[in-house]
Design a protein around this motif. Structure first.
Motif, PDB file in Angstrom:
ATOM      1  N   SER A  13      36.097  33.512  33.165  1.00 12.39           N
ATOM      2  CA  SER A  13      37.873  33.361  33.534  1.00 12.39           C
ATOM      3  C   SER A  13      38.430  32.796  31.958  1.00 12.39           C
ATOM      4  CB  SER A  13      38.194  32.724  34.690  1.00 12.39           C
ATOM      5  OG  SER A  13      40.242  32.557  34.643  1.00 12.39           O
TER       6      SER A  13
ATOM      7  N   SER B 281      32.475  39.319  38.013  1.00 19.00           N
ATOM      8  CA  SER B 281      33.662  38.840  38.112  1.00 19.00           C
ATOM      9  C   SER B 281      34.474  38.407  37.372  1.00 19.00           C
ATOM     10  CB  SER B 281      33.436  38.488  39.366  1.00 19.00           C
ATOM     11  OG  SER B 281      33.406  36.932  39.299  1.00 19.00           O
ATOM     12  N   ILE B 282      35.936  38.960  37.071  1.00 23.52           N
ATOM     13  CA  ILE B 282      36.121  38.364  35.692  1.00 23.52           C
ATOM     14  C   ILE B 282      37.921  38.733  35.859  1.00 23.52           C
ATOM     15  CG2 ILE B 282      37.356  39.347  32.974  1.00 23.52           C
ATOM     16  CD1 ILE B 282      34.951  41.215  34.116  1.00 23.52           C
ATOM     17  N   ASP B 283      38.704  37.091  35.835  1.00 21.61           N
ATOM     18  CA  ASP B 283      39.817  36.960  36.220  1.00 21.61           C
ATOM     19  C   ASP B 283      40.795  38.037  34.945  1.00 21.61           C
ATOM     20  OD1 ASP B 283      41.927  35.924  36.594  1.00 21.61           O
ATOM     21  OD2 ASP B 283      41.633  34.233  35.592  1.00 21.61           O
TER      22      ASP B 283
ATOM     23  N   VAL C  91      39.720  40.871  38.256  1.00 20.84           N
ATOM     24  CA  VAL C  91      39.793  40.628  39.207  1.00 20.84           C
ATOM     25  C   VAL C  91      41.825  40.261  39.424  1.00 20.84           C
ATOM     26  CG1 VAL C  91      39.480  39.250  41.540  1.00 20.84           C
ATOM     27  CG2 VAL C  91      37.776  39.828  40.519  1.00 20.84           C
TER      28      VAL C  91
ATOM     29  N   SER D  64      43.630  34.845  41.412  1.00 20.57           N
ATOM     30  CA  SER D  64      42.396  36.041  40.540  1.00 20.57           C
ATOM     31  C   SER D  64      41.401  34.752  40.272  1.00 20.57           C
ATOM     32  CB  SER D  64      42.964  36.182  39.065  1.00 20.57           C
ATOM     33  OG  SER D  64      43.814  35.619  38.708  1.00 20.57           O
TER      34      SER D  64
ATOM     35  N   CYS E  72      29.583  30.685  35.341  1.00 18.99           N
ATOM     36  CA  CYS E  72      30.633  30.176  35.463  1.00 18.99           C
ATOM     37  C   CYS E  72      31.146  30.191  34.340  1.00 18.99           C
ATOM     38  CB  CYS E  72      31.754  29.148  36.212  1.00 18.99           C
ATOM     39  SG  CYS E  72      33.417  28.853  35.585  1.00 18.99           S
TER      40      CYS E  72
ATOM     41  N   MET F 236      31.273  34.852  36.799  1.00 19.16           N
ATOM     42  CA  MET F 236      32.222  34.909  36.791  1.00 19.16           C
ATOM     43  C   MET F 236      33.039  34.616  35.402  1.00 19.16           C
ATOM     44  SD  MET F 236      34.608  32.209  36.111  1.00 19.16           S
ATOM     45  CE  MET F 236      35.603  32.594  37.603  1.00 19.16           C
TER      46      MET F 236
ATOM     47  N   ARG G 132      39.155  34.150  43.367  1.00 21.07           N
ATOM     48  CA  ARG G 132      38.551  35.148  44.600  1.00 21.07           C
ATOM     49  C   ARG G 132      37.538  34.983  42.814  1.00 21.07           C
ATOM     50  NH1 ARG G 132      40.113  39.419  47.502  1.00 21.07           N
ATOM     51  NH2 ARG G 132      41.553  38.413  48.366  1.00 21.07           N
ATOM     52  N   SER G 133      37.569  35.947  42.313  1.00 23.08           N
ATOM     53  CA  SER G 133      36.099  35.655  40.632  1.00 23.08           C
ATOM     54  C   SER G 133      35.502  34.569  41.186  1.00 23.08           C
ATOM     55  CB  SER G 133      36.951  34.950  39.327  1.00 23.08           C
ATOM     56  OG  SER G 133      37.715  36.313  39.654  1.00 23.08           O
TER      57      SER G 133
END
Length: 335
Positions: A101, A4-6, A37, A83, A293, A99, A86-87
């Motif tokens: 960010s 998942s990518i911010d 995301v 975002s 992360c 994830m 949610r990520s």
């Protein structure tokens, strides 16, 4: 591998985040899903610039954006559908394996720590940043996640950094140094003195105290310090690198001989610039949380985003968290 990518995090989001994700989808083998995301309209507008978006990319809507200047905890409380949140939530629920960010670092650390919790036996997380040197890169931790540390936390940072250096950087027996104001055992404050004792008793390849000048001399592979000091070291190093570049340009301007020399050395200069470019290292893992992360620089380009996704993939492949838990449990007396 599902990441998942911010999409809204960073100075150049969502443009550079989307560009880096598309490149990662095209070049990294074995990726199952890359979730972008963020605010769906903005993300899809950027994706529209690419005629053939890889099928592994999926957009996940998140209404809120945590700005760089927001208070991390307050932003997570007020912007529940951000975002970043949610990520991290996708990792917590098992919908993603990692994830990334490049947004508000404090918010990314807080969200990961609160939602994922720390690994068994780990007291606090640490940001592990790879810093290049003329000899070989070293890992600095903590680079900003935990400003105030106990000696036990510093000991655990040494353990986590050693695992990272061995599994990801390929160093067989990472040399660990404790950042202090002198090499002698008696140097440092009470916290670093006690951390020295703990690290000395550990199974790590601990070399003792190191000074700032030792970091770029190739003496160590892992440098341990608290997050306050580490963040100052990181930003000072970046600033000095930029200043050197400006000084060289100033000296060359108006000097025909120097300009000719610079032209002849252009290939060497480009290679040096690439070695020192933080974009080449992608993102820094937040070690110690019960998940994966990866935190990027706020000014991350699409190159940095692609490389950060590569880091996340390597982290997943090597199952680093399992190794950290194993070593953390082998603690010296007094921890």
């Amino acid at each position: 591998m599902r990441i998942s990518i911010d999409a809204m995090g960073g100075d150049f989001a969502p443009r550079e985040i989307v560009a880096g994700t598309v490149e990662a989808a095209r070049t990294i083998r074995g990726v199952e899903k890359l979730f972008l995301v963020g605010q769906e309209d903005a993300v899809r507008k950027e994706l529209a610039a690419y005629p053939d978006v890889p099928s592994v990319i999926e957009v996940v809507h998140a209404a809120d954006v945590v700005e760089m200047g927001d208070s991390p905890v307050a932003a997570l409380r007020k912007k529940k559908d951000s975002s970043i949140s949610r990520s991290v939530e996708m990792v917590k629920k098992g919908e993603a394996d990692a994830m990334f960010s490049a947004g508000n670092t404090g918010a990314a650390v807080a969200a990961s720590t609160l939602k994922l919790r720390t690994l068994e036996g780990v007291w606090r997380p640490a940001i592990a940043t790879v810093i290049p040197t003329p000899i070989h890169p070293f890992i600095l931790l903590d680079a900003g996640a935990t400003p105030d540390c106990t000696s036990e936390m510093l000991y655990q940072f040494g353990v986590m950094g050693s695992v990272y250096s061995k599994e990801i950087m390929g160093v067989e027996s990472p040399r660990v140094g404790l950042l202090s104001i002198g090499e002698e055992v008696a140097k440092g404050n009470e916290t670093t003195k006690e951390a020295f004792r703990l690290l000395e008793q550990s199974p790590l390849n601990f070399l003792g105290n190191v000074e700032s000048r030792d970091m770029f001399a190739g003496k160590v592979d892992v440098v341990v310090c608290d997050g306050f000091v580490g963040n100052v070291v990181l930003k000072t190093s970046e600033s000095v690198a930029r200043a050197l570049g400006h000084w060289v340009k100033d000296e060359v301007k108006g000097n025909p001989v120097a300009m000719l020399g610079a032209l002849l050395s252009m290939g060497v200069i480009r290679r040096m610039k690439k070695r020192a470019d933080p974009n080449q290292y992608g993102g820094a893992p937040l070690l110690g949380v019960n998940g994966v992360c990866i935190i990027g620089h706020g000014s991350s380009s699409h190159v940095a985003v692609t490389n950060a996704i590569k880091v996340a993939c390597e982290w997943i492949k090597h199952d680093i968290n399992h190794r950290i838990v194993e070593l953390v449990q082998r603690v010296p007396e007094g921890v």
